[in-house]
Design an enzyme around this catalytic site. Sequence first.
Site, PDB file in Angstrom:
ATOM      1  N   LYS A  33       8.008 -50.133  59.570  1.00  0.00           N
ATOM      2  CA  LYS A  33       8.996 -49.069  59.542  1.00  0.00           C
ATOM      3  C   LYS A  33       8.342 -47.707  59.743  1.00  0.00           C
ATOM      4  O   LYS A  33       8.869 -46.844  60.461  1.00  0.00           O
ATOM      5  CB  LYS A  33       9.757 -49.082  58.215  1.00  0.00           C
ATOM      6  N   ARG A  72      -6.624 -44.857  53.350  1.00  0.00           N
ATOM      7  CA  ARG A  72      -7.087 -44.483  52.009  1.00  0.00           C
ATOM      8  C   ARG A  72      -7.797 -45.678  51.390  1.00  0.00           C
ATOM      9  O   ARG A  72      -7.169 -46.711  51.115  1.00  0.00           O
ATOM     10  CB  ARG A  72      -5.934 -44.032  51.111  1.00  0.00           C
ATOM     11  N   ASP A 107      -2.689 -37.882  38.835  1.00  0.00           N
ATOM     12  CA  ASP A 107      -3.943 -38.226  38.166  1.00  0.00           C
ATOM     13  C   ASP A 107      -4.562 -36.998  37.500  1.00  0.00           C
ATOM     14  O   ASP A 107      -5.153 -37.096  36.419  1.00  0.00           O
ATOM     15  CB  ASP A 107      -4.926 -38.826  39.171  1.00  0.00           C
ATOM     16  N   ILE A 112       6.275 -39.744  50.299  1.00  0.00           N
ATOM     17  CA  ILE A 112       6.276 -41.170  49.963  1.00  0.00           C
ATOM     18  C   ILE A 112       7.570 -41.856  50.375  1.00  0.00           C
ATOM     19  O   ILE A 112       7.695 -43.070  50.205  1.00  0.00           O
ATOM     20  CB  ILE A 112       6.047 -41.378  48.449  1.00  0.00           C
ATOM     21  N   HIS A 113       8.523 -41.073  50.925  1.00  0.00           N
ATOM     22  CA  HIS A 113       9.797 -41.657  51.363  1.00  0.00           C
ATOM     23  C   HIS A 113      10.218 -41.006  52.674  1.00  0.00           C
ATOM     24  O   HIS A 113      10.055 -39.786  52.845  1.00  0.00           O
ATOM     25  CB  HIS A 113      10.875 -41.436  50.293  1.00  0.00           C
ATOM     26  N   ASP A 158      -4.665  -4.996  64.089  1.00  0.00           N
ATOM     27  CA  ASP A 158      -6.095  -5.159  64.260  1.00  0.00           C
ATOM     28  C   ASP A 158      -6.458  -6.615  63.957  1.00  0.00           C
ATOM     29  O   ASP A 158      -5.578  -7.475  63.865  1.00  0.00           O
ATOM     30  CB  ASP A 158      -6.880  -4.174  63.402  1.00  0.00           C
TER      31      ASP A 158
END
Length: 334
Positions: free
Chosen positions: A69, A115, A203, A269-270, A317
């Site tokens: 998907k 990962r 975490d 995550i979705h 500048d």
Amino acid sequence: RSHLPTCAMWSQLSSSLISTSRSRSSASSGASRHSVRRSYATKTSQSARRRPRRVVFNVPGSDQRKLQKALGLDLDVMVLDFEDGVAMNQKPLARQLVAETLQTSEFGRTERTVRINSIKAGEDLISMDLAALKPVLNKVDSILIPKVESAADCDYVTSFLESQGNKSTRIFACVETARGIVSLEDICRKSNRLDAIVFGSEDYSADVGITRTPGLEELLFARSAVVTSCAAYGIQSIDLVCIDFKNNDQLIKECQSGSNLGFDGKQAIHPNQIPLIYQHFKPPQHTIDLAQRIMNEYKSHLDKGVGAFAIDGKVIDMPMIKWAEKVLFKANLL
């Protein structure tokens, strides 16, 4: 929300940017330190600017349905996960499915990131992850290392890549502990393949003992530290995941907060989170138009040997030119 101050604030912005530029120059005045930063910037700037990383989408490597998907989504970065998104007894399956997906699937413009498990999880685990990637390493654009706490964590993966004769695969470091936050300069300065720092909020909160709130005030120090360190060393910064993935209002608040802080992108995550993240990490059209105008005028004046110039009566500048370049890069126009 605007990425550019109002007309009344132009002068103040220009002064602030000039001051920042001078401060950075002063901070790097030592010959040795200046040399390290200059050589590092040369190594990383081209790769870090190679592509936008506004949406960094995480997919569990053990779920074939989700992998397939995700291939149909419009993504800057797809993270194929061996770590926390995969149960321990499913990690062999994840390695197999990810390798097959990398070998047989078309990803289009999407950056292919894997990962792996963290160095802290044990050498056996990470060795199996890296061994699984050997046959498809030419298909891996970047490797995301979780729970990074020192440059040595990145060096471990760099040594593996070099042992395989690989010169192209980049590294993302996920910083998600107190030790990782206080080691940001060491990680950014010494890791030659590093393209991005990813902030792992959950975490980090558990490590520090933080109580999470919707306003994210308790994470301001850590998030600002990530953005500042990344900006200092020409590395991209990726903000936290909105774990309340069905709450679009919360996602919008987090996107606005992250963009305002200076993050280059955000984890997702979705699939439903993707359009909103794109929307808030791309500058508005009027800001893009101004940035394009600044760059066009800059090129024209540069040909004439002119440095600073004016647009609508306001001095432009080098700090403003750098701002314009960043806007156009975020708009995927550079």
